[in-house]
Scaffold this motif. Structure first.
Motif, mmCIF file in Angstrom:
data_model
loop_
_atom_site.group_PDB
_atom_site.id
_atom_site.type_symbol
_atom_site.label_atom_id
_atom_site.label_comp_id
_atom_site.label_asym_id
_atom_site.label_seq_id
_atom_site.Cartn_x
_atom_site.Cartn_y
_atom_site.Cartn_z
ATOM 1 N N TRP A 123 4.489 7.177 -1.288
ATOM 2 C CA TRP A 123 5.107 6.125 -2.107
ATOM 3 C C TRP A 123 4.952 4.739 -1.489
ATOM 4 O O TRP A 123 5.184 3.725 -2.174
ATOM 5 C CB TRP A 123 6.592 6.439 -2.310
ATOM 6 C CG TRP A 123 7.313 6.758 -1.037
ATOM 7 C CD1 TRP A 123 7.417 7.981 -0.434
ATOM 8 C CD2 TRP A 123 8.016 5.837 -0.185
ATOM 9 N NE1 TRP A 123 8.135 7.875 0.735
ATOM 10 C CE2 TRP A 123 8.509 6.580 0.907
ATOM 11 C CE3 TRP A 123 8.277 4.478 -0.251
ATOM 12 C CZ2 TRP A 123 9.247 5.997 1.936
ATOM 13 C CZ3 TRP A 123 9.005 3.881 0.771
ATOM 14 C CH2 TRP A 123 9.482 4.643 1.842
ATOM 15 N N VAL A 124 4.573 4.663 -0.214
ATOM 16 C CA VAL A 124 4.403 3.367 0.446
ATOM 17 C C VAL A 124 3.282 2.562 -0.198
ATOM 18 O O VAL A 124 3.395 1.341 -0.378
ATOM 19 C CB VAL A 124 4.140 3.559 1.956
ATOM 20 C CG1 VAL A 124 3.558 2.296 2.592
ATOM 21 C CG2 VAL A 124 5.438 3.948 2.661
ATOM 22 N N ALA A 125 2.170 3.227 -0.541
ATOM 23 C CA ALA A 125 1.011 2.510 -1.084
ATOM 24 C C ALA A 125 1.337 1.767 -2.378
ATOM 25 O O ALA A 125 1.076 0.565 -2.473
ATOM 26 C CB ALA A 125 -0.154 3.478 -1.286
ATOM 27 N N PRO A 126 1.903 2.417 -3.403
ATOM 28 C CA PRO A 126 2.197 1.672 -4.632
ATOM 29 C C PRO A 126 3.255 0.589 -4.440
ATOM 30 O O PRO A 126 3.179 -0.471 -5.061
ATOM 31 C CB PRO A 126 2.667 2.752 -5.617
ATOM 32 C CG PRO A 126 3.053 3.919 -4.777
ATOM 33 C CD PRO A 126 2.169 3.870 -3.581
ATOM 34 N N LEU A 127 4.229 0.835 -3.567
ATOM 35 C CA LEU A 127 5.246 -0.188 -3.349
ATOM 36 C C LEU A 127 4.677 -1.379 -2.590
ATOM 37 O O LEU A 127 5.089 -2.522 -2.811
ATOM 38 C CB LEU A 127 6.442 0.393 -2.594
ATOM 39 C CG LEU A 127 7.331 1.370 -3.369
ATOM 40 C CD1 LEU A 127 8.540 1.758 -2.538
ATOM 41 C CD2 LEU A 127 7.783 0.772 -4.700
ATOM 42 N N SER A 128 3.713 -1.132 -1.705
ATOM 43 C CA SER A 128 3.081 -2.224 -0.968
ATOM 44 C C SER A 128 2.328 -3.155 -1.902
ATOM 45 O O SER A 128 2.202 -4.360 -1.635
ATOM 46 C CB SER A 128 2.130 -1.671 0.096
ATOM 47 O OG SER A 128 2.842 -1.007 1.112
ATOM 48 N N LEU A 129 1.814 -2.610 -2.995
ATOM 49 C CA LEU A 129 1.118 -3.432 -3.979
ATOM 50 C C LEU A 129 2.086 -4.119 -4.934
ATOM 51 O O LEU A 129 1.784 -5.178 -5.473
ATOM 52 C CB LEU A 129 0.136 -2.563 -4.776
ATOM 53 C CG LEU A 129 -1.032 -1.974 -3.979
ATOM 54 C CD1 LEU A 129 -1.841 -1.028 -4.852
ATOM 55 C CD2 LEU A 129 -1.925 -3.079 -3.427
ATOM 56 N N ALA A 130 3.248 -3.513 -5.131
ATOM 57 C CA ALA A 130 4.193 -4.039 -6.117
ATOM 58 C C ALA A 130 5.112 -5.108 -5.555
ATOM 59 O O ALA A 130 5.529 -6.014 -6.277
ATOM 60 C CB ALA A 130 5.036 -2.894 -6.692
#
Length: 212
Positions: free
Chosen positions: A125-132
């Motif tokens: 879940w870190v990857a999508p939140l890092s983009l958001a």
């Protein structure tokens, strides 16, 4: 459309918002045995166990054994909590320490990138939140400072370091951010090519940006 991983442009980052202190009387009414750190830790565990799409304040409250409304004594919104959880997870990566300063920068840069890949693999879940969300929490800034410190040792000029920083950041958010989909060998090869390109620019062996 605003989704759980896409807070949109209207909200203010939790790291920039000024949260007014609660009056003393209201602080005494806050749920006992609960604090922001405990909530963040539980959010990270829930995100690891169930993923971003299933995450909700109600499910988190249930895991903590409290009511959902109790959480809002410590965080204003769900998005604020997700930002806090993201930075907490980023803080689990080990960054280059001062004793490693004598190691060649390509070795340290590869270790930093591979560490981020492992982190994303453990916390998808870190990857999508890092983009958001804007990555401006203390641990995100520490990671960026470590990356910048390594690039400062390449010998590239200001423009070259800026380009290298952008290339590495985009690589990590792209190839590194899909750790469960990109095979290890492919990731390693792509990373080696990226580092070799930076080294070539620094040595003046590649066209384009001059090293100094």
């Amino acid at each position: 459309m605003v989704t759980e991983a896409d807070p949109g442009a209207a909200r203010t980052s939790v790291w920039l918002a000024v949260r007014p202190a609660s009056p003393a009387r209201r602080r005494t009414e806050a749920p006992s045995g609960l604090d922001r750190d405990r909530i963040i830790a539980a959010a990270v565990r829930l995100l690891d166990a169930e993923g971003l799409t299933r995450f909700s304040m109600r499910r988190l409250a249930s895991a903590l054994g409290v009511t959902a409304i109790s959480l809002y004594w410590y965080v204003d919104t769900k998005h604020d909590l997700l930002e806090l959880a993201l930075d907490s997870a980023l803080g689990r990566q080990r960054l280059p320490a001062e004793p490693a300063a004598d190691a060649p920068w390509p070795v340290l840069l590869k270790a930093l990138a591979c560490g981020y890949r492992r982190l994303v693999g453990e916390h998808p879940w870190v990857a999508p939140l890092s983009l958001a969300y804007p990555n401006i929490g203390p641990h995100a800034r520490a990671f960026d400072a470590a990356l910048q410190g390594l690039l400062d040792r390449t010998g590239l000029g200001d423009a070259g370091r800026t380009g290298a920083h952008l290339a590495v950041s985009r690589f990590l958010n792209g190839c590194g951010g899909t750790a469960r989909q990109v095979p290890e060998a492919d990731f390693g090869l792509a990373l080696d090519v990226l580092i070799a390109g930076i080294q070539a620019q620094a040595d003046g062996r590649a066209p384009g940006i001059t090293p100094r």
